[in-house]
Design a protein around this motif. Structure first.
Motif, short mmCIF file in Angstrom:
data_model
loop_
_atom_site.label_atom_id
_atom_site.label_comp_id
_atom_site.label_asym_id
_atom_site.label_seq_id
_atom_site.Cartn_x
_atom_site.Cartn_y
_atom_site.Cartn_z
N ARG A 167 -3.28 6.20 0.17
CA ARG A 167 -4.73 6.00 0.34
C ARG A 167 -5.42 7.24 -0.18
O ARG A 167 -4.93 8.35 0.00
N GLU A 193 0.86 -1.18 0.00
CA GLU A 193 0.00 0.00 0.00
C GLU A 193 0.90 1.24 0.00
O GLU A 193 1.58 1.52 0.98
N ARG A 234 -8.86 9.17 0.54
CA ARG A 234 -9.95 9.28 1.50
C ARG A 234 -11.00 10.22 0.90
O ARG A 234 -10.71 11.38 0.64
N PRO A 282 -7.29 2.08 -0.62
CA PRO A 282 -5.84 1.98 -0.72
C PRO A 282 -5.37 2.06 -2.18
O PRO A 282 -6.08 1.65 -3.10
N GLU A 325 -12.39 5.14 2.57
CA GLU A 325 -10.97 5.10 2.23
C GLU A 325 -10.70 3.99 1.23
O GLU A 325 -11.31 2.92 1.29
N GLY A 369 1.00 5.87 2.30
CA GLY A 369 0.71 4.48 2.64
C GLY A 369 1.67 3.92 3.67
O GLY A 369 2.24 4.65 4.48
#
Length: 173
Positions: A81, A78, A83, A95, A93, A159
């Motif tokens: 992200r 990851e 959001r 990833p 959210e 991430g």
């Protein structure tokens, strides 16, 4: 680095993007490897999150023109992200996974695609003297789970690995 990338409104990989900015995240412990001479230096301007990126509309999809810079990343990591903040107060959210939504910006457009849910949307050459390696940007698409609710804004969050993810443009559709 993106001197060949056009500015303004341009269609890349079937999506109209407004190309006039770049947001890059960077961990405080990110060690930059100079690919030319092999020296390593610590990040000079760490930034773990960019918040309140305005959207202000309903949309079915969000398209991201993005890539990752960093040698210590593997498929499935990851790297960031997204959001999504909705006007009703809800937050979702998503990833950004290396090898699915994005890959390294270094590479050629016709080889090493490396991303299963993204396409190379733009490719060019690095402008540094003697640099022959290509650079590229990936388009990935996020399906909005609540298309009837207005997305007020987005946050771009670092991430779980020490890389530098960046986004050049976002289109809501």
């Amino acid at each position: 680095e993106f001197t060949e990338l056009p500015r303004g409104l341009h269609t890349l990989a079937g999506t109209l993007f407004d190309l006039r900015a770049l947001l890059r995240l960077e961990a405080t412990n990110y060690v930059e490897q100079d690919r030319a001479n092999g020296r390593a230096t610590l990040a000079s301007f760490p930034l773990a999150e960019v918040g309140n990126i305005p959207v202000g509309q309903r949309c079915r999809q969000l398209h991201f023109l993005q890539a990752v810079d960093g040698p210590r990343v593997q498929g499935g990591d990851e790297v960031a992200r997204w959001r999504l903040h909705f006007v009703d107060g809800s937050v979702r959210e998503f990833p950004v996974i290396y090898g699915e939504h994005v890959s390294d910006w270094w590479g050629d457009s016709d080889t090493n695609q490396e991303s299963r849910r993204a396409v190379v949307a733009w490719a060019g050459k690095r402008p540094a003297p003697g640099a022959n390696q290509g650079i590229r940007l990936f388009k990935s698409t996020l399906e909005n789970p609540a298309p009837d609710t207005e997305v007020s804004h987005l946050d771009f969050v670092l991430g779980k690995v020490s890389v530098r993810p960046f986004v050049v443009a976002i289109t809501a559709e």
